[in-house]
Design an enzyme around this catalytic site. Structure first.
Site, PDB file in Angstrom:
ATOM      1  N   HIS A 110       4.939  52.481  68.418  1.00 36.29           N
ATOM      2  CA  HIS A 110       5.355  52.857  69.418  1.00 36.29           C
ATOM      3  C   HIS A 110       5.930  54.120  69.693  1.00 36.29           C
ATOM      4  CE1 HIS A 110       5.773  48.295  70.630  1.00 36.29           C
ATOM      5  NE2 HIS A 110       5.679  48.377  69.113  1.00 36.29           N
ATOM      6  N   CYS A 122       0.611  49.214  70.383  1.00 36.69           N
ATOM      7  CA  CYS A 122       0.877  48.162  69.413  1.00 36.69           C
ATOM      8  C   CYS A 122      -0.168  46.833  69.665  1.00 36.69           C
ATOM      9  CB  CYS A 122       2.301  47.572  69.450  1.00 36.69           C
ATOM     10  SG  CYS A 122       2.777  46.846  68.069  1.00 36.69           S
ATOM     11  N   GLU A 171       6.651  55.554  72.863  1.00 38.52           N
ATOM     12  CA  GLU A 171       7.657  55.572  73.775  1.00 38.52           C
ATOM     13  C   GLU A 171       9.098  55.513  73.113  1.00 38.52           C
ATOM     14  OE1 GLU A 171       5.788  52.867  72.839  1.00 38.52           O
ATOM     15  OE2 GLU A 171       6.604  51.084  73.316  1.00 38.52           O
TER      16      GLU A 171
HETATM   17  N1  GLN Z   1       2.181  40.819  68.371  1.00 37.55           N
HETATM   18  C1  GLN Z   1       1.734  41.820  67.743  1.00 37.55           C
HETATM   19  C2  GLN Z   1       2.196  41.566  66.300  1.00 37.55           C
HETATM   20  O1  GLN Z   1       3.066  41.059  65.859  1.00 37.55           O
HETATM   21  C3  GLN Z   1       1.982  43.091  68.398  1.00 37.55           C
HETATM   22  C4  GLN Z   1       3.638  43.349  68.555  1.00 37.55           C
HETATM   23  C5  GLN Z   1       3.944  44.370  69.407  1.00 37.55           C
HETATM   24  O2  GLN Z   1       3.005  44.775  70.398  1.00 37.55           O
HETATM   25  N2  GLN Z   1       5.084  45.014  69.522  1.00 37.55           N
HETATM   26  O3  GLN Z   1       1.594  42.473  65.570  1.00 37.55           O
END
Ligand code: GLN
Length: 519
Positions: free
Chosen positions: A496, A367, A498
């Site tokens: 994600h 992410c 995970e």
């Molecule tokens: N802050 C970033 C976004 O909003 C990544 C978010 C995250 O890592 N879950 O896109």
């Protein structure tokens, strides 16, 4: 429906979530249709707005619910996907009661904690389906905000019949070195608090650092009003995945089934890693307040039989020379660039990406981690000075990561990101395709920003095309994953992986990452 209710005493963080998940698992193995519920007495509507430093990771379900990390334990231990139904917060309950009041649904009555709030709680609990519900009440008995949930459950037990309920109270017994004894007083007091709420336990699980003697356990039984055989001591274990096996050998499922008059079968299949390879993996992150902040990532590595990654503070990787960077990161065989929000620590993450890219160190960006890979590439390969995400620099000349169009009109922060399961196409000829071995997959998301391929198409290429560029390895309406084809493992994913790892079935991206490290 029968109910197994798990309450906690003395202090939090003693593994009530693991115990609940493990109990649910052994009941499932015994052939029962088990449902699970986490009750969180906090006033947040969901965990989405909570700081991971304080509260640990925000776990995201397929249906896009931002949950307490205990739902992650439930998914991993049970091998079943959770949904927003499996978590109740006090915030949700009060919000719903107040909305109903505004709609005039209470027909002129004075709206009160009892019966209106308790009714709302009972309705939510009753909406879950299955033969047995394992419900864990967050916090410890005696907390003001938890009291109303205990009351609702006491009422429910009265309505349905006490014989349909099995109450497990989990406590902690400290060991006093100076006098060489286990101290059961806090446990006794927490049992008294529970009883004052009208609930007497059927079983007391006593957590302790080391194994307790029978004399101390007897004392707990006496004060708890339970038989000695219903006091179970669970000393600390290094590997929490042992707990289902321990509970099974203590025949906890049989005791619950007997009390609740449930028919069970004699079956138990539970395989988990017992030996761990020593690999030095750095998880570059900034939430250092608790190891729980990166729970699902850490468990995804551990469940593959590899020692847990070390969390490296991204802040210390900012403003350092290349040789200092080398002396810190050369110790590691692989890097994971963690998800996150906000500006703090991002330059350190970008520096770590640069190190991994230039030195052929396997690196997995998740992410925000993936977004850092794109920014690093823009700055150091494309030469876009000051390239950034508009999350951190709204005026950057090179907004290679930018807010999704549909996010721009959203003002409220709670539950408004791109959340939950989203479909994507995996591009053939990529590493990612080798990992998935299929063209379509669905993964969980939690972000507002995306790769700005529209404005900067020259940074990217298709697999097989010449040039040192980022290969887009999965896409939907957005770029979902990138990689560098000439690097042993430079993989970034906007989603994600995970959140999908289960015991015995860890997400294949982690497997692939570790395989490259192993080579
Ligand atoms: N802050 C970033 C976004 O909003 C990544 C978010 C995250 O890592 N879950 O896109």
């Amino acid at each position: 429906m029968k109910y197994v209710i798990v309450t906690g005493g003395v202090l939090s963080g003693i593994g009530k979530g693991i115990l609940s998940a493990s109990t649910a698992r052994i009941l499932k193995e015994a052939g029962l249709d088990v449902s699970v519920l986490k009750i969180d007495p906090y006033l947040n509507v969901d965990a989405g707005t909570m700081n991971p430093n304080q509260h640990g990771e925000v776990f995201v379900t397929d249906d896009g619910y931002e949950a307490d990390l205990d739902l992650g334990h439930y998914e991993r231990f049970l091998g079943v996907n959770m949904s927003m139904k499996n978590n109740i917060t006090a915030g949700q309950i009060y919000l719903s009661v107040i909305e109903k009041e505004r709609e005039g649904k209470y027909l002129g009555s004075t709206v009160q904690m009892v019966p209106h709030v308790t009714e709302e709680i009972k309705e939510r609990i009753k909406s879950l389906k299955g033969e047995v519900l394992v419900a864990e009440i967050g916090g410890t008995v005696g907390d003001i905000e938890g009291q109303i949930f205990l009351e609702a459950i006491r009422e429910l037990a009265l309505e349905k019949g006490r014989e349909e309920f099995f109450f497990i109270h989990v406590t902690y017994v400290p060991y006093l070195k100076t006098t060489n004894e286990f101290k059961t007083k806090p446990t006794q007091q927490s049992i008294q608090l529970l009883m004052r709420s009208g609930i007497s336990p059927d079983m007391i699980v006593v957590r302790s650092e080391n194994e307790m003697n029978s004399h101390s356990l007897k004392k707990v039984a006496l004060f708890g009003g339970v038989k000695e055989s219903d006091v179970v001591n669970l000393p600390d274990t290094k590997n929490v995945y042992e707990i289902p096996e321990i509970l099974h050998s203590l025949k906890i499922h049989e005791r619950i089934a007997e009390k609740l008059n449930l028919k069970i079968r004699d079956n138990f299949k539970w395989e988990y890693p017992k030996f761990f390879k020593k690999k030095r993996i750095a998880l570059i992150g900034k939430y250092l307040g608790t190891d729980d902040a990166y729970k699902s990532i850490i468990e995804s590595i551990f469940l593959l039989g590899v020692e847990k990654p070390e969390i490296v503070d991204s802040m210390i990787l900012e403003d350092i020379s290349e040789s200092e960077m080398k002396s810190i990161l050369s110790e590691y065989e692989g890097l994971i660039i963690a998800p996150g929000f906000g500006k703090r620590g991002i330059e350190g993450k970008i520096n770590a990406v640069k190190y991994a890219r230039e030195n052929n160190i396997p690196v997995l960006g998740i992410c925000l981690g993936m977004q850092m890979m794109v920014i690093e590439f823009a700055r150091n390969v494309m030469g876009y000075n000051g390239a950034n995400s508009t999350e951190f620099d709204p005026n950057t000349k090179y907004p290679v990561i930018d807010m999704m169009e549909e996010q721009k009109k959203i003002l409220k922060l709670g539950g408004t990101m791109r959340l939950g399961s989203q479909d994507m196409e995996i591009i053939e000829g990529t590493k990612l395709f080798e990992i998935y071995k299929r063209k379509y997959a669905s993964e969980r998301h939690r972000h507002r920003y995306e790769v700005n391929i529209q404005e900067f198409p020259e940074m990217f290429k298709n697999p097989g095309e010449p040039g040192y560029k980022l290969v887009v390895s999965a896409k939907s309406k957005f770029v979902e994953a990138i990689e560098i084809d000439s690097h042993p493992f430079f993989v970034g994913v906007q989603f994600h992986p995970e959140y999908k790892s289960k015991v015995g079935d860890v997400h294949p991206i982690f497997k692939a990452f570790l395989e490259v490290i192993d080579k």
